[in-house]
Design a protein around this motif. Sequence first.
Motif, PDB file in Angstrom:
ATOM      1  N   GLY A 153       3.510   7.790   8.727  1.00  0.00           N
ATOM      2  CA  GLY A 153       2.138   7.878   9.234  1.00  0.00           C
ATOM      3  C   GLY A 153       1.516   6.507   9.419  1.00  0.00           C
ATOM      4  N   ALA A 154       1.872   5.572   8.564  1.00  0.00           N
ATOM      5  CA  ALA A 154       1.316   4.209   8.661  1.00  0.00           C
ATOM      6  C   ALA A 154       2.088   3.333   9.633  1.00  0.00           C
ATOM      7  CB  ALA A 154       1.310   3.565   7.277  1.00  0.00           C
ATOM      8  N   ARG A 155       3.025   3.926  10.335  1.00  0.00           N
ATOM      9  CA  ARG A 155       3.803   3.219  11.359  1.00  0.00           C
ATOM     10  C   ARG A 155       4.647   2.089  10.787  1.00  0.00           C
ATOM     11  NH1 ARG A 155       0.572   0.358  13.463  1.00  0.00           N
ATOM     12  NH2 ARG A 155       1.593  -0.193  15.446  1.00  0.00           N
ATOM     13  N   LEU A 156       5.034   2.205   9.530  1.00  0.00           N
ATOM     14  CA  LEU A 156       5.936   1.217   8.954  1.00  0.00           C
ATOM     15  C   LEU A 156       7.382   1.541   9.305  1.00  0.00           C
ATOM     16  CD1 LEU A 156       4.381   0.907   5.386  1.00  0.00           C
ATOM     17  CD2 LEU A 156       3.938  -0.516   7.393  1.00  0.00           C
ATOM     18  N   VAL A 157       7.695   2.816   9.352  1.00  0.00           N
ATOM     19  CA  VAL A 157       9.038   3.303   9.642  1.00  0.00           C
ATOM     20  C   VAL A 157       8.977   4.196  10.860  1.00  0.00           C
ATOM     21  CG1 VAL A 157      10.927   4.734   8.754  1.00  0.00           C
ATOM     22  CG2 VAL A 157       9.765   3.124   7.238  1.00  0.00           C
ATOM     23  N   ALA A 158      10.013   4.176  11.668  1.00  0.00           N
ATOM     24  CA  ALA A 158      10.082   5.026  12.852  1.00  0.00           C
ATOM     25  C   ALA A 158      11.464   5.651  12.938  1.00  0.00           C
ATOM     26  CB  ALA A 158       9.783   4.217  14.111  1.00  0.00           C
ATOM     27  N   GLY A 186      19.384  -1.760   6.792  1.00  0.00           N
ATOM     28  CA  GLY A 186      19.034  -1.916   8.199  1.00  0.00           C
ATOM     29  C   GLY A 186      18.542  -0.636   8.821  1.00  0.00           C
ATOM     30  N   GLU A 187      19.228   0.473   8.559  1.00  0.00           N
ATOM     31  CA  GLU A 187      18.826   1.781   9.062  1.00  0.00           C
ATOM     32  C   GLU A 187      19.547   2.841   8.244  1.00  0.00           C
ATOM     33  OE1 GLU A 187      19.950   1.826  13.153  1.00  0.00           O
ATOM     34  OE2 GLU A 187      22.076   2.057  12.735  1.00  0.00           O
ATOM     35  N   ALA A 188      19.129   4.098   8.394  1.00  0.00           N
ATOM     36  CA  ALA A 188      19.734   5.185   7.625  1.00  0.00           C
ATOM     37  C   ALA A 188      19.677   6.469   8.435  1.00  0.00           C
ATOM     38  CB  ALA A 188      19.017   5.374   6.298  1.00  0.00           C
ATOM     39  N   GLY A 189      20.728   7.291   8.305  1.00  0.00           N
ATOM     40  CA  GLY A 189      20.764   8.585   8.961  1.00  0.00           C
ATOM     41  C   GLY A 189      20.088   9.646   8.113  1.00  0.00           C
ATOM     42  N   SER A 190      19.922  10.822   8.698  1.00  0.00           N
ATOM     43  CA  SER A 190      19.244  11.910   7.991  1.00  0.00           C
ATOM     44  C   SER A 190      20.044  12.385   6.790  1.00  0.00           C
ATOM     45  CB  SER A 190      18.995  13.076   8.953  1.00  0.00           C
ATOM     46  OG  SER A 190      20.231  13.510   9.533  1.00  0.00           O
ATOM     47  N   ASP A 191      21.387  12.135   6.797  1.00  0.00           N
ATOM     48  CA  ASP A 191      22.198  12.523   5.655  1.00  0.00           C
ATOM     49  C   ASP A 191      22.012  11.566   4.480  1.00  0.00           C
ATOM     50  OD1 ASP A 191      23.345  10.512   7.149  1.00  0.00           O
ATOM     51  OD2 ASP A 191      25.390  11.007   6.557  1.00  0.00           O
ATOM     52  N   GLU A 192      21.440  10.395   4.743  1.00  0.00           N
ATOM     53  CA  GLU A 192      21.199   9.415   3.686  1.00  0.00           C
ATOM     54  C   GLU A 192      19.765   9.466   3.180  1.00  0.00           C
ATOM     55  OE1 GLU A 192      22.678   5.421   4.863  1.00  0.00           O
ATOM     56  OE2 GLU A 192      23.386   6.440   6.655  1.00  0.00           O
ATOM     57  N   MET A 193      18.842   9.867   4.037  1.00  0.00           N
ATOM     58  CA  MET A 193      17.429   9.805   3.675  1.00  0.00           C
ATOM     59  C   MET A 193      16.668  10.902   4.408  1.00  0.00           C
ATOM     60  SD  MET A 193      14.904   6.541   4.095  1.00  0.00           S
ATOM     61  CE  MET A 193      15.980   5.567   3.038  1.00  0.00           C
ATOM     62  N   ASP A 194      15.862  11.639   3.678  1.00  0.00           N
ATOM     63  CA  ASP A 194      15.082  12.733   4.246  1.00  0.00           C
ATOM     64  C   ASP A 194      13.766  12.179   4.796  1.00  0.00           C
ATOM     65  OD1 ASP A 194      13.819  15.025   4.970  1.00  0.00           O
ATOM     66  OD2 ASP A 194      13.696  15.883   2.952  1.00  0.00           O
ATOM     67  N   PRO A 195      13.497  12.322   6.091  1.00  0.00           N
ATOM     68  CA  PRO A 195      12.234  11.810   6.642  1.00  0.00           C
ATOM     69  C   PRO A 195      11.005  12.439   6.001  1.00  0.00           C
ATOM     70  CG  PRO A 195      13.786  12.339   8.399  1.00  0.00           C
ATOM     71  CD  PRO A 195      14.376  12.874   7.131  1.00  0.00           C
ATOM     72  N   ASP A 196      11.168  13.677   5.523  1.00  0.00           N
ATOM     73  CA  ASP A 196      10.014  14.336   4.901  1.00  0.00           C
ATOM     74  C   ASP A 196       9.596  13.639   3.609  1.00  0.00           C
ATOM     75  OD1 ASP A 196       9.986  16.168   6.931  1.00  0.00           O
ATOM     76  OD2 ASP A 196      11.214  17.643   5.851  1.00  0.00           O
ATOM     77  N   GLY A 197      10.469  12.809   3.079  1.00  0.00           N
ATOM     78  CA  GLY A 197      10.123  12.085   1.862  1.00  0.00           C
ATOM     79  C   GLY A 197       9.376  10.793   2.115  1.00  0.00           C
ATOM     80  N   LEU A 198       9.058  10.508   3.391  1.00  0.00           N
ATOM     81  CA  LEU A 198       8.357   9.266   3.738  1.00  0.00           C
ATOM     82  C   LEU A 198       7.092   9.545   4.555  1.00  0.00           C
ATOM     83  CD1 LEU A 198      11.445   7.126   4.839  1.00  0.00           C
ATOM     84  CD2 LEU A 198      10.167   6.896   2.709  1.00  0.00           C
ATOM     85  N   PRO A 199       6.249  10.468   4.107  1.00  0.00           N
ATOM     86  CA  PRO A 199       5.071  10.810   4.925  1.00  0.00           C
ATOM     87  C   PRO A 199       4.134   9.626   5.139  1.00  0.00           C
ATOM     88  CG  PRO A 199       4.858  11.713   2.708  1.00  0.00           C
ATOM     89  CD  PRO A 199       6.261  11.218   2.839  1.00  0.00           C
ATOM     90  N   TYR A 200       3.884   8.833   4.109  1.00  0.00           N
ATOM     91  CA  TYR A 200       2.968   7.705   4.265  1.00  0.00           C
ATOM     92  C   TYR A 200       3.573   6.639   5.179  1.00  0.00           C
ATOM     93  CZ  TYR A 200      -0.034   3.729   3.322  1.00  0.00           C
ATOM     94  OH  TYR A 200      -0.887   2.656   3.482  1.00  0.00           O
ATOM     95  N   SER A 201       4.817   6.287   4.944  1.00  0.00           N
ATOM     96  CA  SER A 201       5.459   5.218   5.710  1.00  0.00           C
ATOM     97  C   SER A 201       5.554   5.560   7.192  1.00  0.00           C
ATOM     98  CB  SER A 201       6.857   4.936   5.160  1.00  0.00           C
ATOM     99  OG  SER A 201       6.791   4.527   3.811  1.00  0.00           O
ATOM    100  N   ALA A 218       0.810  -1.220   0.000  1.00  0.00           N
ATOM    101  CA  ALA A 218       0.000   0.000   0.000  1.00  0.00           C
ATOM    102  C   ALA A 218       0.844   1.272   0.000  1.00  0.00           C
ATOM    103  CB  ALA A 218      -0.923  -0.006   1.222  1.00  0.00           C
ATOM    104  N   VAL A 219       2.137   1.160   0.176  1.00  0.00           N
ATOM    105  CA  VAL A 219       3.009   2.336   0.197  1.00  0.00           C
ATOM    106  C   VAL A 219       3.047   2.965  -1.194  1.00  0.00           C
ATOM    107  CG1 VAL A 219       5.385   3.118   0.530  1.00  0.00           C
ATOM    108  CG2 VAL A 219       4.400   1.390   2.058  1.00  0.00           C
ATOM    109  N   PRO A 220       2.932   4.276  -1.294  1.00  0.00           N
ATOM    110  CA  PRO A 220       2.990   4.944  -2.605  1.00  0.00           C
ATOM    111  C   PRO A 220       4.279   4.597  -3.346  1.00  0.00           C
ATOM    112  CG  PRO A 220       2.271   6.485  -0.917  1.00  0.00           C
ATOM    113  CD  PRO A 220       2.684   5.228  -0.196  1.00  0.00           C
ATOM    114  N   VAL A 221       4.188   4.516  -4.639  1.00  0.00           N
ATOM    115  CA  VAL A 221       5.311   4.066  -5.443  1.00  0.00           C
ATOM    116  C   VAL A 221       6.542   4.944  -5.258  1.00  0.00           C
ATOM    117  CG1 VAL A 221       4.607   5.398  -7.482  1.00  0.00           C
ATOM    118  CG2 VAL A 221       5.973   3.308  -7.743  1.00  0.00           C
ATOM    119  N   GLU A 222       6.329   6.282  -4.979  1.00  0.00           N
ATOM    120  CA  GLU A 222       7.484   7.164  -4.828  1.00  0.00           C
ATOM    121  C   GLU A 222       8.265   6.892  -3.537  1.00  0.00           C
ATOM    122  OE1 GLU A 222       3.748   9.448  -3.540  1.00  0.00           O
ATOM    123  OE2 GLU A 222       4.390   8.107  -5.169  1.00  0.00           O
ATOM    124  N   GLU A 223       7.651   6.218  -2.553  1.00  0.00           N
ATOM    125  CA  GLU A 223       8.358   5.898  -1.313  1.00  0.00           C
ATOM    126  C   GLU A 223       8.968   4.499  -1.320  1.00  0.00           C
ATOM    127  OE1 GLU A 223       6.337   6.690   2.353  1.00  0.00           O
ATOM    128  OE2 GLU A 223       5.352   8.497   1.599  1.00  0.00           O
TER     129      GLU A 223
END
Length: 883
Positions: A282-287, A265-280, A249-254
């Motif tokens: 919000g759906a409690r898939l990622v924390a 396994g995990e990623a820092g803010s320099d590797e991935m912008d949290p603002d780019g994962l609003p659905y994930s 159900a995750v949008p294709v862009e995420e």
Amino acid sequence: MEASQPIGREDDVAAILAALAADACVVVEGEPGIGKTSVLRSALEQCRLRLAWSVTCHEAERDLGLAVLADLLDSMPSSAYASLSSELRRVADIVLFRDAPAGDPVDSRALGEVTLAALRAVSEDEPVVVAVDDLQWCDRSSLKALAFALRRIEQREVSVLATRRPAHEAPMPNEALFVLGPLAGEPLRALIRRSASGPLPPGAVEDIVRRSGGNPFYAVELAHDRARPDGADRRVSSLSALLSRQIAAVPVEEQPALRYLAVCGEAGSDEMDPDGLPYSLGARLVAARDGRLAFRHPLLASAALEQATAVQLRSAHDRAARVARDPVERALHRARSGIGSEKVGSELDAATDLALARGDLDGARTLAQLAVEHGRTEGRLVTLAELEAELGATATAATLARELLASATTAPARNRALRILAWSQDNAAVADELLAEAAELSGLSQELRLATRAQRAHVHRIMTQPREAQLDLEAILDEAREGTPTWATAAAHECVNRRLLGRSVDGDRLSRAVEIDRTLGCDWPSLALSDAAVIAYFDDRHDEARQLMAEAESLALRNGGFPSTGVYTAALDRRTGQLASAEAKLLRFLDRKAGVDRTPALLELAHVNAWQGRSDEAQTRVREAFALQGSLPPRDPARGEFIAGFVHVLDGRPHEGWDHLCRAVDHLRVRGIAEPSFVPALPAAVEVAAACGKLSEAASLLDQLENQSHALCSRWGLAAAEAGHGYLAGARGETDDAERHFASAIHLFEELRLPLEAGRVQLALGSLLRRTRRRRQAQELLQRVIGTFTSCGASGLAVQAEQELARTGVLGRAASTALTPSERLVAELAARGMRNTDVAVQMHLSVKTVEAHLGRVYRKLQVRNRTELAGRLASPDWQQPGS
């Protein structure tokens, strides 16, 4: 599960804390989603320690060597780091990639030592709990280093609390296992109601209870799902199906970001912008935790990987390779990105070398396997084959070596291939042929030539061919630089080899080898200490031998191996009359061995069982040892034949052991072995020859024994020769000479503190005294020896001595009613309610012998059953007749 106080787990947490107080290592085991992580966090909070040193293992990092150890060292307080020695700080910096490896590579011992030092440093002021979550994904090199440290640290200093899924081989030293079961009843219902994102339809709670099977994570996810407006129509058959639907159900862009998280396994803010994962989010898939993004539960990462196509996974690995700072991690991702260029192969080669330099053998093997997939070059095949052999995968190593041998164009590569093939052989004769070919190759460096000679000498030792081994060892000592580990290994081996050949040993050389072993280590640490222990064993310096064996074992275990003195440690116990201890050590040793490598321990165990009077078991052990070797050339034929014959000697049927003992003596002669106690076939053959009336053969064998013993100043050999003179004189009817020699042998054996050897000669002397009508002296001697045999666990010999005592016939009524020591012990155990089978096990007797003892006890004490026996022994007016 993120609640610090998981619902319904109060009793589980209390039980885990109680176990942690009693045991150094507690492992909480349970199925995925059962709540292990929540329980671990709650337990750590309730410990209320200054420092709970925790690390989480990730599935994506299980092939990333030393990842878990690096996480632990990276989180170590700066004060603890500063307290490490400069050498251990260097090792820590290499593990953390703060320093590039230079000089000698880090070895597994150093990784264990830095882990041990770090644990001691952080626990200096107060106890510390090390928490390891998802232990099943801990990389093997980190696990070995942690296990090394935990075996050597006091429980009061450091405890370990870990979680693990079932059916995963990730054992910890002396772990106490706590199985976390399903959550049931009202606590599960309360969790479901609290977790639902909205009102649940009627009957939904009970339906979720039933569907979840008590799995809290599954129940929570079902509650969230059923609270949706369309939840009643979205039922799924399993937790994996539910999670797969959530990922889908995750949008294709995420989706690319989720796949990246799954492979990293995990990623820092320099590797991935949290603002780019609003659905994930919000759906409690990622924390987000501690500034890093990760899947809320490992099962969600698994679901993301399962849904991805091969192309999508390669793309995720490519992205991970481009941002990875760790060169090993970068090479792993590059290899899995599907790029098949030679550049990737070269990058994997460099990463393999780096892993080896860091002491990460398991990680190096993974990298070498990937490198071979990018081109099966000579160098890569050599590296992988040697790593497989080093890590115990001998069949895989042999397959690679055969491939290398078929394609190798250089002498060094052919040499290594032949040596790996030799190492994987059960057939020592074939191994010797392969090593002979490897040694004859031209163009070898001195290092390879010496390594080949050393390996060939080892094979000759296994085959008990000391003459052949001596040639290799002398050549190594001529070429190796004195003071090096290679020289120390050869020097120590050569000392034992000379002793086997009946030659004098250079004590100063052996002492130098031992000191090198203690400081630098031999080619494998503990080898020189083990050889020094063997020499002390031959010299009857029992206390020194035991001390050296203990030191060798400690040094070997610190380096992740087992000492070569394992069987000799048990043999020393057997020789000094500690039969139960010897048996226990051999059974533990056999648990660690497989195939033909079990042969030495099986033969020694047969020797112990023979002394215990368990002749049937002893014969079974001998047959098993012979069967293991099958059609292979026997590794130690003299020992096998000796024990097969000696079983009959101890069982009172010497004539049945004659042929075996003759073959044992012939094997020793052909191999040039002249150390009388290495395989004590000569003394046994003298005794049997005399008993069978073969007096000329007995005299000839006795001459050999005396010559060998005098040449080596073997006190054991000289004592055995005195006993042999007694047996021979007795067979000739020269009773005075027999008595004199027996008395001398008893004195010598008692000086050496060898109660079993002294006891057997005392039994022979007692029989001689009875036959010459000195029955009172015989009685006194035999009563003493019965006590000796009984205390040592030599029950069969105790029975023989009791039978000989009964033949003296001078005790009158007291003798007919007195219990022998064996009968007394059987009576006491039976009176306690033990069954005959249990008494037999405890006393190392057959059930038939126990029944015979018990029958005599009933007759002597005039009782009819165990109840009357118990009453008779408990009676205050009862005492042993004649006492």
